[in-house]
Design a protein around this motif. Structure first.
Motif, mmCIF file in Angstrom:
data_model
loop_
_atom_site.group_PDB
_atom_site.id
_atom_site.type_symbol
_atom_site.label_atom_id
_atom_site.label_comp_id
_atom_site.label_asym_id
_atom_site.label_seq_id
_atom_site.Cartn_x
_atom_site.Cartn_y
_atom_site.Cartn_z
ATOM 1 N N PRO A 192 0.817 -1.207 0.000
ATOM 2 C CA PRO A 192 0.000 0.000 0.000
ATOM 3 C C PRO A 192 0.854 1.262 0.000
ATOM 4 O O PRO A 192 1.957 1.284 0.549
ATOM 5 C CB PRO A 192 -0.816 -0.110 1.290
ATOM 6 C CG PRO A 192 -0.079 -1.071 2.152
ATOM 7 C CD PRO A 192 0.716 -1.957 1.245
ATOM 8 N N THR A 221 -2.430 6.683 1.894
ATOM 9 C CA THR A 221 -3.759 6.911 1.331
ATOM 10 C C THR A 221 -4.539 7.873 2.219
ATOM 11 O O THR A 221 -4.579 7.676 3.433
ATOM 12 C CB THR A 221 -4.517 5.572 1.233
ATOM 13 O OG1 THR A 221 -3.719 4.643 0.498
ATOM 14 C CG2 THR A 221 -5.856 5.732 0.546
ATOM 15 N N ARG A 263 -7.559 9.512 4.212
ATOM 16 C CA ARG A 263 -8.729 8.919 4.876
ATOM 17 C C ARG A 263 -9.972 9.689 4.447
ATOM 18 O O ARG A 263 -10.423 10.591 5.145
ATOM 19 C CB ARG A 263 -8.551 8.946 6.380
ATOM 20 C CG ARG A 263 -7.452 8.037 6.825
ATOM 21 C CD ARG A 263 -7.293 8.047 8.321
ATOM 22 N NE ARG A 263 -6.224 7.165 8.688
ATOM 23 C CZ ARG A 263 -6.338 6.207 9.581
ATOM 24 N NH1 ARG A 263 -7.463 6.034 10.218
ATOM 25 N NH2 ARG A 263 -5.315 5.441 9.846
ATOM 26 N N PRO A 269 -13.416 5.093 0.154
ATOM 27 C CA PRO A 269 -11.968 4.921 0.288
ATOM 28 C C PRO A 269 -11.270 4.691 -1.054
ATOM 29 O O PRO A 269 -11.701 3.853 -1.840
ATOM 30 C CB PRO A 269 -11.843 3.693 1.183
ATOM 31 C CG PRO A 269 -13.105 2.933 0.945
ATOM 32 C CD PRO A 269 -14.168 3.959 0.690
ATOM 33 N N PRO A 270 -10.205 5.429 -1.317
ATOM 34 C CA PRO A 270 -9.423 5.184 -2.534
ATOM 35 C C PRO A 270 -8.517 3.970 -2.365
ATOM 36 O O PRO A 270 -8.338 3.466 -1.254
ATOM 37 C CB PRO A 270 -8.600 6.463 -2.685
ATOM 38 C CG PRO A 270 -8.446 6.960 -1.290
ATOM 39 C CD PRO A 270 -9.684 6.552 -0.557
ATOM 40 N N ILE A 271 -7.950 3.521 -3.467
ATOM 41 C CA ILE A 271 -7.027 2.386 -3.465
ATOM 42 C C ILE A 271 -5.710 2.887 -4.049
ATOM 43 O O ILE A 271 -5.654 3.263 -5.217
ATOM 44 C CB ILE A 271 -7.587 1.227 -4.312
ATOM 45 C CG1 ILE A 271 -8.944 0.783 -3.760
ATOM 46 C CG2 ILE A 271 -6.591 0.075 -4.377
ATOM 47 C CD1 ILE A 271 -9.771 -0.004 -4.737
ATOM 48 N N PHE A 272 -4.675 2.942 -3.236
ATOM 49 C CA PHE A 272 -3.351 3.387 -3.665
ATOM 50 C C PHE A 272 -2.369 2.246 -3.431
ATOM 51 O O PHE A 272 -2.151 1.837 -2.293
ATOM 52 C CB PHE A 272 -2.886 4.602 -2.857
ATOM 53 C CG PHE A 272 -3.600 5.892 -3.136
ATOM 54 C CD1 PHE A 272 -4.747 5.961 -3.907
ATOM 55 C CD2 PHE A 272 -3.115 7.064 -2.599
ATOM 56 C CE1 PHE A 272 -5.392 7.166 -4.151
ATOM 57 C CE2 PHE A 272 -3.748 8.279 -2.833
ATOM 58 C CZ PHE A 272 -4.891 8.327 -3.601
ATOM 59 N N ASN A 289 3.106 3.053 -9.525
ATOM 60 C CA ASN A 289 2.194 3.494 -8.478
ATOM 61 C C ASN A 289 0.814 3.673 -9.090
ATOM 62 O O ASN A 289 0.648 4.429 -10.043
ATOM 63 C CB ASN A 289 2.665 4.807 -7.858
ATOM 64 C CG ASN A 289 4.003 4.660 -7.178
ATOM 65 O OD1 ASN A 289 4.263 3.667 -6.519
ATOM 66 N ND2 ASN A 289 4.863 5.635 -7.350
ATOM 67 N N ARG A 349 -3.237 4.628 -8.473
ATOM 68 C CA ARG A 349 -4.175 5.325 -7.590
ATOM 69 C C ARG A 349 -5.567 5.245 -8.206
ATOM 70 O O ARG A 349 -5.775 5.680 -9.337
ATOM 71 C CB ARG A 349 -3.759 6.786 -7.431
ATOM 72 C CG ARG A 349 -2.450 6.936 -6.701
ATOM 73 C CD ARG A 349 -1.956 8.389 -6.737
ATOM 74 N NE ARG A 349 -0.662 8.503 -6.114
ATOM 75 C CZ ARG A 349 0.491 8.277 -6.744
ATOM 76 N NH1 ARG A 349 0.502 7.931 -8.008
ATOM 77 N NH2 ARG A 349 1.638 8.397 -6.098
ATOM 78 N N HIS A 409 -9.471 6.316 -7.390
ATOM 79 C CA HIS A 409 -10.400 7.092 -6.565
ATOM 80 C C HIS A 409 -11.817 6.608 -6.862
ATOM 81 O O HIS A 409 -12.359 6.900 -7.923
ATOM 82 C CB HIS A 409 -10.278 8.589 -6.869
ATOM 83 C CG HIS A 409 -8.967 9.155 -6.456
ATOM 84 N ND1 HIS A 409 -8.741 9.643 -5.201
ATOM 85 C CD2 HIS A 409 -7.797 9.285 -7.128
ATOM 86 C CE1 HIS A 409 -7.493 10.081 -5.107
ATOM 87 N NE2 HIS A 409 -6.903 9.858 -6.273
ATOM 88 N N HIS A 411 -8.501 -4.258 1.763
ATOM 89 C CA HIS A 411 -7.462 -4.052 2.757
ATOM 90 C C HIS A 411 -6.338 -5.023 2.452
ATOM 91 O O HIS A 411 -6.590 -6.184 2.141
ATOM 92 C CB HIS A 411 -8.004 -4.267 4.180
ATOM 93 C CG HIS A 411 -8.625 -5.622 4.372
ATOM 94 N ND1 HIS A 411 -9.890 -5.930 3.916
ATOM 95 C CD2 HIS A 411 -8.147 -6.753 4.925
ATOM 96 C CE1 HIS A 411 -10.173 -7.183 4.201
ATOM 97 N NE2 HIS A 411 -9.137 -7.713 4.805
#
Length: 101
Positions: free
Chosen positions: A23, A26, A28, A32-35, A84, A86, A88, A98
């Motif tokens: 991860p 990110t 809060r 929730p985004p995923i990075f 990387n 990202r 949104h 998670h």
């Protein structure tokens, strides 16, 4: 790092990225985004032709679990070794992603 596979669907078809991931910091925010940062990765599809992309739907496969990706906007950048990613999300996913180490 964990083995992760992400499949994204948009107007241009299906795109995937798979490899070792961890991860990224990110914010809060909700939804929730995923990075994620991928190393030793492999990509397929047209999402990787542009730095910014739209996602109609998708899924994440990690540690034997699946997580959905709802309507989203995404972007990516890379260097010689890592990419990387990202994402949104615009909507709340059915199951929150998670990453367990």
């Amino acid at each position: 790092m964990s083995q992760v596979k992400i499949t994204l669907y948009n107007d241009k078809g299906e795109s995937t990225i798979s490899g070792k991931a961890h991860p990224l910091p990110t914010p809060r925010i909700f939804p929730p985004p995923i990075f994620l940062c991928f190393a030793q990765y492999e990509t397929k599809g047209t999402v990787w032709d542009n730095k910014d992309f739209h996602v109609k739907s998708g899924k994440i496969e990690c540690n034997g679990e699946e997580f959905d990706i709802p309507l989203s906007e995404g972007s990516w950048d890379k260097d010689e070794r890592e990419i990387n990613l990202r994402i949104h999300t615009r909507e709340q996913p059915k199951k929150f992603f998670h990453l367990k180490f």
